[in-house]
Design a protein around this motif. Structure first.
Motif, PDB file in Angstrom:
ATOM      1  N   TYR A 165      -0.530   1.375  18.602  1.00 41.43           N
ATOM      2  CA  TYR A 165      -1.764   2.151  18.729  1.00 41.43           C
ATOM      3  C   TYR A 165      -2.912   1.250  19.158  1.00 41.43           C
ATOM      4  O   TYR A 165      -3.732   1.633  20.016  1.00 41.43           O
ATOM      5  CB  TYR A 165      -2.096   2.846  17.417  1.00 41.43           C
ATOM      6  N   GLY A 166      -2.977   0.047  18.588  1.00 45.46           N
ATOM      7  CA  GLY A 166      -4.035  -0.887  18.978  1.00 45.46           C
ATOM      8  C   GLY A 166      -3.993  -1.201  20.462  1.00 45.46           C
ATOM      9  O   GLY A 166      -5.042  -1.323  21.126  1.00 45.46           O
ATOM     10  N   ARG A 167      -2.798  -1.325  21.029  1.00 40.45           N
ATOM     11  CA  ARG A 167      -2.673  -1.580  22.469  1.00 40.45           C
ATOM     12  C   ARG A 167      -3.035  -0.345  23.293  1.00 40.45           C
ATOM     13  O   ARG A 167      -3.569  -0.459  24.401  1.00 40.45           O
ATOM     14  CB  ARG A 167      -1.243  -2.004  22.806  1.00 40.45           C
ATOM     15  N   ALA A 168      -2.712   0.835  22.763  1.00 40.05           N
ATOM     16  CA  ALA A 168      -2.949   2.062  23.513  1.00 40.05           C
ATOM     17  C   ALA A 168      -4.389   2.542  23.434  1.00 40.05           C
ATOM     18  O   ALA A 168      -4.865   3.256  24.338  1.00 40.05           O
ATOM     19  CB  ALA A 168      -2.022   3.159  22.988  1.00 40.05           C
ATOM     20  N   ARG A 169      -5.107   2.179  22.408  1.00 36.56           N
ATOM     21  CA  ARG A 169      -6.401   2.779  22.101  1.00 36.56           C
ATOM     22  C   ARG A 169      -7.401   2.655  23.248  1.00 36.56           C
ATOM     23  O   ARG A 169      -8.112   3.606  23.576  1.00 36.56           O
ATOM     24  CB  ARG A 169      -6.953   2.117  20.829  1.00 36.56           C
ATOM     25  N   THR A 170      -7.454   1.498  23.869  1.00 34.72           N
ATOM     26  CA  THR A 170      -8.431   1.294  24.940  1.00 34.72           C
ATOM     27  C   THR A 170      -8.033   2.030  26.225  1.00 34.72           C
ATOM     28  O   THR A 170      -8.846   2.145  27.142  1.00 34.72           O
ATOM     29  CB  THR A 170      -8.590  -0.198  25.243  1.00 34.72           C
ATOM     30  N   ARG A 171      -6.814   2.535  26.300  1.00 33.33           N
ATOM     31  CA  ARG A 171      -6.342   3.227  27.500  1.00 33.33           C
ATOM     32  C   ARG A 171      -6.427   4.741  27.358  1.00 33.33           C
ATOM     33  O   ARG A 171      -6.102   5.472  28.296  1.00 33.33           O
ATOM     34  CB  ARG A 171      -4.905   2.811  27.794  1.00 33.33           C
ATOM     35  N   LEU A 172      -6.842   5.201  26.201  1.00 34.44           N
ATOM     36  CA  LEU A 172      -7.023   6.629  25.986  1.00 34.44           C
ATOM     37  C   LEU A 172      -8.366   7.075  26.564  1.00 34.44           C
ATOM     38  O   LEU A 172      -9.274   6.252  26.735  1.00 34.44           O
ATOM     39  CB  LEU A 172      -6.967   6.940  24.488  1.00 34.44           C
ATOM     40  N   PRO A 173      -8.524   8.366  26.874  1.00 37.65           N
ATOM     41  CA  PRO A 173      -9.818   8.833  27.400  1.00 37.65           C
ATOM     42  C   PRO A 173     -10.981   8.480  26.480  1.00 37.65           C
ATOM     43  O   PRO A 173     -12.090   8.212  26.942  1.00 37.65           O
ATOM     44  CB  PRO A 173      -9.618  10.345  27.501  1.00 37.65           C
ATOM     45  N   GLU A 174     -10.732   8.478  25.191  1.00 40.30           N
ATOM     46  CA  GLU A 174     -11.692   8.047  24.188  1.00 40.30           C
ATOM     47  C   GLU A 174     -10.898   7.295  23.118  1.00 40.30           C
ATOM     48  O   GLU A 174      -9.684   7.472  23.000  1.00 40.30           O
ATOM     49  CB  GLU A 174     -12.402   9.246  23.551  1.00 40.30           C
ATOM     50  N   PRO A 175     -11.555   6.469  22.329  1.00 36.25           N
ATOM     51  CA  PRO A 175     -10.819   5.742  21.272  1.00 36.25           C
ATOM     52  C   PRO A 175     -10.465   6.661  20.103  1.00 36.25           C
ATOM     53  O   PRO A 175     -10.953   6.501  18.982  1.00 36.25           O
ATOM     54  CB  PRO A 175     -11.800   4.635  20.871  1.00 36.25           C
ATOM     55  N   ILE A 199       2.599   6.531  23.626  1.00 32.95           N
ATOM     56  CA  ILE A 199       1.427   7.103  22.974  1.00 32.95           C
ATOM     57  C   ILE A 199       0.418   7.565  24.015  1.00 32.95           C
ATOM     58  O   ILE A 199      -0.133   8.676  23.936  1.00 32.95           O
ATOM     59  CB  ILE A 199       0.794   6.075  22.009  1.00 32.95           C
ATOM     60  N   VAL A 200       0.145   6.722  25.004  1.00 32.61           N
ATOM     61  CA  VAL A 200      -0.818   7.092  26.045  1.00 32.61           C
ATOM     62  C   VAL A 200      -0.349   8.335  26.793  1.00 32.61           C
ATOM     63  O   VAL A 200      -1.125   9.270  27.041  1.00 32.61           O
ATOM     64  CB  VAL A 200      -1.032   5.911  27.016  1.00 32.61           C
ATOM     65  N   ALA A 201       0.928   8.385  27.140  1.00 31.48           N
ATOM     66  CA  ALA A 201       1.452   9.540  27.885  1.00 31.48           C
ATOM     67  C   ALA A 201       1.386  10.817  27.061  1.00 31.48           C
ATOM     68  O   ALA A 201       0.931  11.871  27.539  1.00 31.48           O
ATOM     69  CB  ALA A 201       2.889   9.258  28.317  1.00 31.48           C
ATOM     70  N   ALA A 202       1.854  10.756  25.816  1.00 30.07           N
ATOM     71  CA  ALA A 202       1.916  11.968  24.988  1.00 30.07           C
ATOM     72  C   ALA A 202       0.540  12.455  24.564  1.00 30.07           C
ATOM     73  O   ALA A 202       0.338  13.660  24.355  1.00 30.07           O
ATOM     74  CB  ALA A 202       2.774  11.706  23.755  1.00 30.07           C
ATOM     75  N   ALA A 203      -0.411  11.536  24.418  1.00 28.66           N
ATOM     76  CA  ALA A 203      -1.741  11.925  23.958  1.00 28.66           C
ATOM     77  C   ALA A 203      -2.668  12.324  25.101  1.00 28.66           C
ATOM     78  O   ALA A 203      -3.547  13.179  24.910  1.00 28.66           O
ATOM     79  CB  ALA A 203      -2.378  10.781  23.176  1.00 28.66           C
ATOM     80  N   ALA A 204      -2.482  11.732  26.306  1.00 27.27           N
ATOM     81  CA  ALA A 204      -3.493  11.887  27.345  1.00 27.27           C
ATOM     82  C   ALA A 204      -3.002  12.515  28.647  1.00 27.27           C
ATOM     83  O   ALA A 204      -3.821  13.002  29.430  1.00 27.27           O
ATOM     84  CB  ALA A 204      -4.116  10.518  27.655  1.00 27.27           C
TER      85      ALA A 204
END
Length: 359
Positions: free
Chosen positions: A216-226, A318-323
């Motif tokens: 999650y720490g690696r993915a967080r900055t790549r999400l549309p928002e944290p 995580i990035v794919a499934a969330a965003a």
């Protein structure tokens, strides 16, 4: 056919996945109209015994939980008499007694959820591994059939020499209707406003939560928002998670609140090192959550599967499934189809078929 279901797990303060199976099986048996079923467990906690809520007679022992299961393990106490089948929801089980001390001995069936203490021995304390080995050997020697939710576990049990092994998938329709107000209050107390990611699991090494947090720490900055990661589950015997930006510990929550959280989450992340069946992913699917999961029997290809020890791969998922909205829609549709096939009534009917065949 008179059946005794040994549901001692429901007496525990944290029943866990075994308790969910016990609850689901009893609920499913009630839905089938199976009338000649009784429930056995340790001493009742008081006037309002939750085991009586299933509509079946309760045969409670005068012994407390720890004393009763220890007595079972060393053969001091058997199951109450007068039954054709004794089914234990876990490897903690009593040996059946003959009716009147002679004649017909009830048929014993035991649910073996997995052999994870062998598959990932480092995730279990030595005492736990010894107990599981001893009770498995006793179950193989004494049970007319072992029940398990996965083909992988069944193959291992057949190699142990079990007389009969039946694979019976579990259900996922056990959560109550979502408590949206309760979820609002919980998220407000946690300081979570807006979208969030969800992870569910007891804090123990097998659940792999430390890698979930790292991914999650690696993915967080790549999400549309944290978006924050809300971690639901009771403390276990493993080390606590260190503080990490965006990670919010919710602890144990009511089942109705959990149902609401599943429905609101951008995605559910559940990547244990090994799982006998895997209830949280299909719980999430049943409530519309896109799911990131390690390979496990429950998901049936409806999750975005990842290697649980590959932190980079978990982060990508995580990035794919969330965003990624296209990925999300596909996961939600596949998850709904998968969850619709996993009901506790169907699970209970499979148990009844097995028990009738043994009688």
């Amino acid at each position: 056919m008179r059946v005794l279901v040994v549901a001692e797990q429901l007496r525990r303060s944290v029943p866990g996945g075994v308790g969910t199976y016990a609850h689901g099986l009893l609920t499913g048996l009630a839905a089938t109209g199976a009338g000649d079923v009784s429930v056995h467990a340790s001493r009742s906690p008081g006037r309002d015994d939750p085991l009586s809520g299933y509509g079946f007679p309760v045969r409670a022992s005068p012994l407390p939980a720890r004393g009763l299961t220890r007595a079972w393990d060393i053969g001091l106490i058997g199951a109450p008499g007068g039954f054709d089948v004794v089914h234990s929801v876990s490897q903690a089980f009593p040996s059946p007694r003959r009716r009147g001390g002679r004649g017909h001995r009830p048929r014993l069936t035991v649910m073996v959820h997995d052999l994870s203490w062998r598959w990932v021995p480092e995730a279990f304390p030595p005492r736990g591994r010894r107990w599981h080995e001893a009770t498995l050997a006793r179950a193989v020697a004494r049970a007319a059939a072992l029940v398990t939710p996965s083909e992988e576990a069944a193959a291992s049990l057949r190699k142990e020499g079990a007389a009969r092994v039946e694979v019976v998938p579990e259900g996922c329709d056990h959560l109550p209707p979502p408590d949206q107000g309760g979820a609002d209050r919980l998220l407000t107390a946690l300081g979570v406003a807006g979208p969030f990611l969800l992870s569910v699991g007891t804090q123990e090494p097998r659940k792999n939560l430390s890698r979930v947090v790292e991914a999650y720490g690696r993915a967080r900055t790549r999400l549309p928002e944290p978006w924050p990661l809300v971690v639901v589950g009771p403390p276990g015997w493993g080390p606590d998670l260190p503080p990490s930006p965006g990670v919010v510990r919710a602890g144990r929550v009511d089942a109705a609140v959990l149902a609401a959280l599943y429905g609101r989450a951008r995605c559910l992340v559940y990547v244990p090192l090994v799982e006998g069946f895997g209830l949280p992913p299909v719980e999430g699917m049943a409530h519309g959550a896109p799911v990131v999961a390690s390979p496990m029997p429950s998901t049936g290809g409806a999750a975005l599967e990842v290697d649980p020890v590959d932190v980079a791969a978990v982060a990508e998922a995580i990035v794919a499934a969330a965003a990624d909205e296209e990925v999300r829609r596909g996961l939600v549709a596949a998850g709904a189809e998968r969850a619709a096939r996993l009901t506790w009534e169907a699970c209970a009917r499979r148990h009844l078929e097995l028990w009738r065949s043994l009688c």
